[in-house]
Design a protein around this motif. Sequence first.
Motif, PDB file in Angstrom:
ATOM      1  N   GLN A 287       0.831  -1.212   0.000  1.00 27.64           N
ATOM      2  CA  GLN A 287       0.000   0.000   0.000  1.00 27.64           C
ATOM      3  C   GLN A 287       0.869   1.267   0.000  1.00 27.64           C
ATOM      4  O   GLN A 287       0.587   2.247   0.675  1.00 27.64           O
ATOM      5  CB  GLN A 287      -0.964   0.001   1.190  1.00 27.64           C
ATOM      6  CG  GLN A 287      -1.964  -1.145   1.127  1.00 27.64           C
ATOM      7  CD  GLN A 287      -2.963  -1.141   2.252  1.00 27.64           C
ATOM      8  OE1 GLN A 287      -2.808  -0.423   3.247  1.00 27.64           O
ATOM      9  NE2 GLN A 287      -3.994  -1.955   2.127  1.00 27.64           N
ATOM     10  N   LYS A 288       1.916   1.194  -0.817  1.00 23.68           N
ATOM     11  CA  LYS A 288       2.827   2.310  -1.003  1.00 23.68           C
ATOM     12  C   LYS A 288       3.240   2.342  -2.468  1.00 23.68           C
ATOM     13  O   LYS A 288       3.036   1.365  -3.207  1.00 23.68           O
ATOM     14  CB  LYS A 288       4.062   2.184  -0.119  1.00 23.68           C
ATOM     15  CG  LYS A 288       3.764   2.097   1.382  1.00 23.68           C
ATOM     16  CD  LYS A 288       5.018   1.837   2.183  1.00 23.68           C
ATOM     17  CE  LYS A 288       4.704   1.539   3.638  1.00 23.68           C
ATOM     18  NZ  LYS A 288       4.131   2.692   4.332  1.00 23.68           N
TER      19      LYS A 288
ATOM     20  N   ILE B 121       9.229  -3.837  -1.380  1.00 22.45           N
ATOM     21  CA  ILE B 121       9.157  -2.797  -0.365  1.00 22.45           C
ATOM     22  C   ILE B 121       9.090  -3.448   1.012  1.00 22.45           C
ATOM     23  O   ILE B 121       8.287  -4.360   1.243  1.00 22.45           O
ATOM     24  CB  ILE B 121       7.918  -1.900  -0.572  1.00 22.45           C
ATOM     25  CG1 ILE B 121       8.053  -1.112  -1.876  1.00 22.45           C
ATOM     26  CG2 ILE B 121       7.720  -0.956   0.606  1.00 22.45           C
ATOM     27  CD1 ILE B 121       6.827  -0.283  -2.211  1.00 22.45           C
ATOM     28  N   SER B 122       9.942  -2.985   1.904  1.00 23.09           N
ATOM     29  CA  SER B 122       9.920  -3.417   3.300  1.00 23.09           C
ATOM     30  C   SER B 122       9.876  -2.166   4.167  1.00 23.09           C
ATOM     31  O   SER B 122      10.871  -1.452   4.283  1.00 23.09           O
ATOM     32  CB  SER B 122      11.161  -4.258   3.626  1.00 23.09           C
ATOM     33  OG  SER B 122      11.183  -4.621   4.997  1.00 23.09           O
ATOM     34  N   GLY B 123       8.706  -1.893   4.730  1.00 25.73           N
ATOM     35  CA  GLY B 123       8.540  -0.626   5.454  1.00 25.73           C
ATOM     36  C   GLY B 123       8.599   0.519   4.468  1.00 25.73           C
ATOM     37  O   GLY B 123       7.749   0.631   3.590  1.00 25.73           O
ATOM     38  N   THR B 124       9.625   1.343   4.580  1.00 24.58           N
ATOM     39  CA  THR B 124       9.840   2.421   3.606  1.00 24.58           C
ATOM     40  C   THR B 124      11.149   2.214   2.850  1.00 24.58           C
ATOM     41  O   THR B 124      11.680   3.142   2.242  1.00 24.58           O
ATOM     42  CB  THR B 124       9.865   3.791   4.307  1.00 24.58           C
ATOM     43  OG1 THR B 124      10.902   3.798   5.305  1.00 24.58           O
ATOM     44  CG2 THR B 124       8.532   4.090   4.966  1.00 24.58           C
TER      45      THR B 124
ATOM     46  N   SER C 103       3.589 -10.204  -6.286  1.00 23.38           N
ATOM     47  CA  SER C 103       3.488  -9.117  -5.293  1.00 23.38           C
ATOM     48  C   SER C 103       4.796  -8.334  -5.221  1.00 23.38           C
ATOM     49  O   SER C 103       5.298  -8.011  -4.137  1.00 23.38           O
ATOM     50  CB  SER C 103       3.123  -9.667  -3.909  1.00 23.38           C
ATOM     51  OG  SER C 103       1.854 -10.263  -3.930  1.00 23.38           O
ATOM     52  N   SER C 104       5.348  -8.047  -6.393  1.00 19.92           N
ATOM     53  CA  SER C 104       6.614  -7.328  -6.482  1.00 19.92           C
ATOM     54  C   SER C 104       6.523  -6.266  -7.567  1.00 19.92           C
ATOM     55  O   SER C 104       5.657  -6.314  -8.437  1.00 19.92           O
ATOM     56  CB  SER C 104       7.764  -8.286  -6.815  1.00 19.92           C
ATOM     57  OG  SER C 104       7.878  -9.314  -5.853  1.00 19.92           O
ATOM     58  N   VAL C 105       7.439  -5.329  -7.495  1.00 18.60           N
ATOM     59  CA  VAL C 105       7.582  -4.343  -8.556  1.00 18.60           C
ATOM     60  C   VAL C 105       8.677  -4.826  -9.501  1.00 18.60           C
ATOM     61  O   VAL C 105       9.734  -5.287  -9.064  1.00 18.60           O
ATOM     62  CB  VAL C 105       7.928  -2.953  -7.988  1.00 18.60           C
ATOM     63  CG1 VAL C 105       8.252  -1.970  -9.104  1.00 18.60           C
ATOM     64  CG2 VAL C 105       6.765  -2.436  -7.144  1.00 18.60           C
ATOM     65  N   VAL C 106       8.411  -4.744 -10.797  1.00 18.23           N
ATOM     66  CA  VAL C 106       9.358  -5.202 -11.806  1.00 18.23           C
ATOM     67  C   VAL C 106       9.829  -4.005 -12.616  1.00 18.23           C
ATOM     68  O   VAL C 106       9.044  -3.116 -12.964  1.00 18.23           O
ATOM     69  CB  VAL C 106       8.710  -6.251 -12.735  1.00 18.23           C
ATOM     70  CG1 VAL C 106       9.707  -6.716 -13.791  1.00 18.23           C
ATOM     71  CG2 VAL C 106       8.209  -7.436 -11.913  1.00 18.23           C
TER      72      VAL C 106
END
Length: 336
Positions: free
Chosen positions: A249-250, A314-317, A297-300
Amino acid sequence: SFYLLLVLYKYLERSVPTTPDDTADHQDTLYYPAAACFDTNTGKLFVAYQDTTGTNQTVAFVGTVSGTSISFGSKVVVTADDATYITAVFDDNANKILLSWRKDSTDGLYSIVGTISGTSVSFGSAAQFRSGNYQELKTVYDSGANKFIHAYLANGNGYCYAITATISGTSVSFGSEFTINSNSADKNGLGLVYDTNAGKSLIVYSRTTSSSGAKVLTISGTDITAGSENEWLNTQANYQMLAYHTTAQKSLMYYRRQDTNANFYVVATISGTAVSFGTSKSSPFSVSYVFYDANSSSVVTNYIGQPYYYVLNISGTDVTIDTYQVFYTEDAPVNY
C-alpha cells in the motif's frame, strides 16, 4: 509491460547484449512514442505506437497471450498525427481504453476511446483537451471516481496542469484544468500514480528552483484538488516513474538526480492529502519501465534498452533489489 518491451526490441531492431551494460546511455528509450495496457475485460493486451516507417501515423493492435507466447491482430490506424507522449490506460468500469497523445509539437493534447473486440480494436472520435505546446503527458485511472487524470507540462512557462477525463460510450469528456505548480522544470521530470488504498493520486515533478516536489491529488466530481507540496529532494529529479505496490500500500519510484546523474529508488506513502518519502536507495542501472506484478506481489523494472529485468520489493519504507533476469534473447523472436 514485458510484451511491450519485446515488441519495441523487434521494432527498434536493437542488438541484444549478453549481460547488462551500463556503459551505454539508452535513456532515449524513455521517449520512444509507444504505450500499452491490459484489458481485463477481454484478457487482451493493447499496444499503440508511432509508425516511423515513413508515415509517422499512430497505429494500434491487440495482443493475445497464450501460455508463454503472444500473437497480434492487424494494425489499425488511430490517427495520422505525428504523436508523441502516448499514454494508454484501461477503464475497468466502462471496459474501454483511453488512448492519449500530443499532436506534433505545438498542436495540443488529445484523447480517444478504444474498444477491443476479438483480436481487433475500434475507436471513437478524438477529442482535444488542451491546445498549444505541451509535453510530458501522464495518465492514470482513478477506480474510486471512475475517471482518469491527465497531467502535463506547459513547454517554456513552468506550469504543470491536471485535468479529469470521463468515458461515456465511445466518447470522452473533460473537467476543468487545475494548476499543480507554476515553477515546474520543462521535460523529463513528471510522474503520476494512483494509490488504490488512499483513493488518491500522487504527482511528482521537478522544479525550476533546482529541487523536486510532490502533491496528492483528489478527484471530486470532475474537479481536482491537491494537498500541500512536499519539496522532497534538493535537486531536480528526472525520469520519475512510479508503480503502486498493492500489498505494501505504497508507491515505489525510480528517478535520476539532475546534479549527479545517479539513479535511485524511493518509497512514497500517502496519508490523507500528504505524502512522505523513505530513504533513497541507489540503483546500479537506468530503467525505462516500472510496474507492479500482482502474481509475485513485487515491482518489476527493466534495464533500459536491454533485455533484462529486476524484481524490487518494499519493506517498510525501504527498497530491496534482486538480481537481474533475462526476458528476451535473439533466439526467441517476436512476430507482430
